[in-house]
Design a protein around this motif. Structure first.
Motif, mmCIF file in Angstrom:
data_model
loop_
_atom_site.group_PDB
_atom_site.id
_atom_site.type_symbol
_atom_site.label_atom_id
_atom_site.label_comp_id
_atom_site.label_asym_id
_atom_site.label_seq_id
_atom_site.Cartn_x
_atom_site.Cartn_y
_atom_site.Cartn_z
ATOM 1 N N GLY A 293 -17.995 -14.846 23.842
ATOM 2 C CA GLY A 293 -18.347 -13.444 23.647
ATOM 3 C C GLY A 293 -18.456 -12.691 24.959
ATOM 4 N N LEU A 294 -19.047 -13.327 25.975
ATOM 5 C CA LEU A 294 -19.111 -12.702 27.293
ATOM 6 C C LEU A 294 -17.724 -12.460 27.855
ATOM 7 C CD1 LEU A 294 -22.061 -14.652 28.989
ATOM 8 C CD2 LEU A 294 -22.051 -12.270 28.264
ATOM 9 N N SER A 295 -16.824 -13.426 27.647
ATOM 10 C CA SER A 295 -15.460 -13.275 28.148
ATOM 11 C C SER A 295 -14.730 -12.135 27.450
ATOM 12 C CB SER A 295 -14.685 -14.592 27.953
ATOM 13 O OG SER A 295 -13.364 -14.469 28.428
ATOM 14 N N VAL A 296 -14.878 -12.046 26.136
ATOM 15 C CA VAL A 296 -14.206 -10.994 25.373
ATOM 16 C C VAL A 296 -14.768 -9.621 25.739
ATOM 17 C CG1 VAL A 296 -13.865 -10.068 23.052
ATOM 18 C CG2 VAL A 296 -13.571 -12.516 23.466
ATOM 19 N N VAL A 297 -16.096 -9.520 25.807
ATOM 20 C CA VAL A 297 -16.713 -8.241 26.170
ATOM 21 C C VAL A 297 -16.339 -7.856 27.599
ATOM 22 C CG1 VAL A 297 -18.911 -7.082 26.575
ATOM 23 C CG2 VAL A 297 -18.622 -8.505 24.547
ATOM 24 N N GLY A 298 -16.350 -8.841 28.504
ATOM 25 C CA GLY A 298 -15.948 -8.557 29.886
ATOM 26 C C GLY A 298 -14.518 -8.091 29.985
ATOM 27 N N THR A 299 -13.628 -8.693 29.193
ATOM 28 C CA THR A 299 -12.227 -8.263 29.191
ATOM 29 C C THR A 299 -12.087 -6.845 28.670
ATOM 30 O OG1 THR A 299 -11.509 -10.555 28.830
ATOM 31 C CG2 THR A 299 -9.919 -8.813 28.334
ATOM 32 N N LEU A 300 -12.838 -6.507 27.627
ATOM 33 C CA LEU A 300 -12.803 -5.134 27.093
ATOM 34 C C LEU A 300 -13.287 -4.144 28.148
ATOM 35 C CD1 LEU A 300 -12.478 -3.121 24.775
ATOM 36 C CD2 LEU A 300 -14.803 -3.713 24.032
ATOM 37 N N ILE A 301 -14.375 -4.488 28.844
ATOM 38 C CA ILE A 301 -14.904 -3.596 29.888
ATOM 39 C C ILE A 301 -13.893 -3.440 31.017
ATOM 40 C CG2 ILE A 301 -16.697 -3.340 31.644
ATOM 41 C CD1 ILE A 301 -18.624 -4.728 29.731
ATOM 42 N N SER A 302 -13.264 -4.533 31.434
ATOM 43 C CA SER A 302 -12.296 -4.460 32.530
ATOM 44 C C SER A 302 -11.076 -3.635 32.132
ATOM 45 C CB SER A 302 -11.872 -5.873 32.950
ATOM 46 O OG SER A 302 -11.168 -6.527 31.911
ATOM 47 N N ASP A 303 -10.627 -3.752 30.883
ATOM 48 C CA ASP A 303 -9.483 -2.956 30.434
ATOM 49 C C ASP A 303 -9.793 -1.468 30.469
ATOM 50 O OD1 ASP A 303 -8.010 -5.226 30.068
ATOM 51 O OD2 ASP A 303 -8.277 -5.321 27.894
ATOM 52 N N ILE A 304 -10.997 -1.103 30.013
ATOM 53 C CA ILE A 304 -11.382 0.310 30.022
ATOM 54 C C ILE A 304 -11.509 0.818 31.456
ATOM 55 C CG2 ILE A 304 -13.198 1.933 29.380
ATOM 56 C CD1 ILE A 304 -13.771 0.178 26.950
ATOM 57 N N MET A 305 -12.089 0.008 32.336
ATOM 58 C CA MET A 305 -12.239 0.413 33.734
ATOM 59 C C MET A 305 -10.889 0.542 34.422
ATOM 60 S SD MET A 305 -15.566 -1.805 34.956
ATOM 61 C CE MET A 305 -15.382 -1.218 36.649
ATOM 62 N N LEU A 306 -9.942 -0.326 34.061
ATOM 63 C CA LEU A 306 -8.612 -0.240 34.662
ATOM 64 C C LEU A 306 -7.925 1.073 34.297
ATOM 65 C CD1 LEU A 306 -7.171 -3.859 34.263
ATOM 66 C CD2 LEU A 306 -7.651 -2.649 36.390
ATOM 67 N N VAL A 307 -8.099 1.503 33.061
ATOM 68 C CA VAL A 307 -7.501 2.771 32.642
ATOM 69 C C VAL A 307 -8.085 3.930 33.448
ATOM 70 C CG1 VAL A 307 -7.265 4.375 30.700
ATOM 71 C CG2 VAL A 307 -7.002 1.920 30.335
#
Length: 348
Positions: free
Chosen positions: A314-328
């Motif tokens: 769950g931490l990995s999935v949430v972290g990936t979602l946060i990183s994708d939004i920050m990259l945009v």
């Protein structure tokens, strides 16, 4: 952006369900079950008489261990989703109780400190790696660049446990700093206060340096190489020719592109810091989740291991979602499509 986030949340939910199923099945692969290990634990560790065959069968029926794996998984994940019930753990059985303890109690005891350590290490890593990486790129082939390069490769080469032992000796012998654990004696059971927070942060310095050294060295090299590649491109030369200050040119344009790997690595950083610090946690006596999950794996404690894997995933999935939004937001080259202005309905 809203449609993109909704799609990613739905995909993340499906991913977690698949991960929970796979991890639950992997935990069941070894021969025997947690009651076989529990039998040895209570008879050898606590001197209790081992349960009879009939008692163990009753336990297995009560916990559904005689059901097919897919049924066991469904009962477990249904309880997790509907009641937040991860089951009962027999890894840490006290002499006063042989009925196991709630997995949530184990997680609540160890997970917060694991997250504190991971966040503190991440902050330390970024604070040092970003300015040093920029300096090494801007001052390429200078004495400072060579020094940071040497220190970086040294940090990658030195084993974590050895660096931890050295720092423990240095801090204790020369700075009279309390080492080991996450709190001093007077703050172990004290309520949260500014003093307790400062004490915890002071105890997190050594493990954060040890854990973050290799990551900092790697991120410095990545940022340096990416920034060097961007500084030689025509748009940077054009910006400088217009008279913009050098620092503004670097921060506003090439740094936003070069810092991409930092942000994209957030998804794997938090779970890696939590699960990959087992040796350091043992050496420094840290109450983190890693050693507990390792012990639970040896004990075939399915509920605790499955809950730990689900949380890390769950931490990995949430972290990936946060990183994708920050990259945009950070990288101007990335554009969302299908977010309300036409175009296809997926991807970045």
């Amino acid at each position: 952006m809203a449609a993109y986030i909704v799609r990613r949340v739905l995909l993340a939910t499906f991913t977690l369900l698949v991960i929970s199923l796979v991890s639950f099945m992997i935990v069941q692969i070894p021969e025997g079950d947690l009651f076989d290990a529990y039998d040895e634990l209570i008879s050898v560790g606590f001197g209790f008489p081992p349960p009879t065959f009939e008692q163990k069968q009753k336990f297995r029926e009560e916990y559904g261990l005689d059901n097919p794996i897919i049924v066991q998984w469904w009962d477990w994940i249904f309880a997790v989703v509907t009641r937040g019930d991860f089951g009962r753990s027999f890894t840490e059985v006290s002499g006063a109780s042989t009925s196991g303890i709630d997995v949530r109690e184990v997680i609540n005891q160890y997970l917060p400190y694991s997250i504190y350590l991971a966040l503190f290490t991440t902050i330390i890593t970024w604070v040092f790696s970003v300015p040093i990486g920029i300096y090494s790129a801007v001052r390429q082939n200078t004495l400072g660049d060579y020094i940071f390069t040497f220190l970086g490769f040294t940090g990658l080469a030195v084993p974590d446990f050895l660096l931890g032992l050295v720092l423990m000796y240095v801090f204790f012998a020369y700075f009279d700093h309390s080492v080991g654990g996450i709190f001093s004696g007077e703050y172990l059971t004290a309520p949260w206060s500014i003093g307790r927070l400062v004490d915890m942060l002071s105890h997190l310095i050594i493990p954060s340096i040890v854990i973050g050294t290799a990551g900092t060295a790697g991120l410095i090299r990545i940022l340096r190489n990416n920034l060097l590649d961007e500084l030689s491109k025509p748009y940077v030369v054009t910006a400088r020719s217009k008279g913009l200050p050098s620092w503004r040119v670097i921060v506003k344009y090439p740094l936003r592109v070069a810092i991409n790997p930092f942000i994209s690595g957030i998804g794997g950083m938090l779970p890696a810091l939590i699960s990959g610090t087992v040796i350091i946690s043992i050496v420094l006596s840290l109450p983190t989740l890693g050693p507990t999950l390792l012990e639970a794996t040896f004990a075939q404690d399915g509920p605790l291991v499955s809950a730990g894997i689900l949380l890390l995933s769950g931490l990995s999935v949430v972290g990936t979602l946060i990183s994708d939004i920050m990259l945009v937001i950070v990288d101007p080259r990335i554009k969302l499509t299908g977010s309300g202005r036409g175009g296809s309905s997926g991807g970045v």
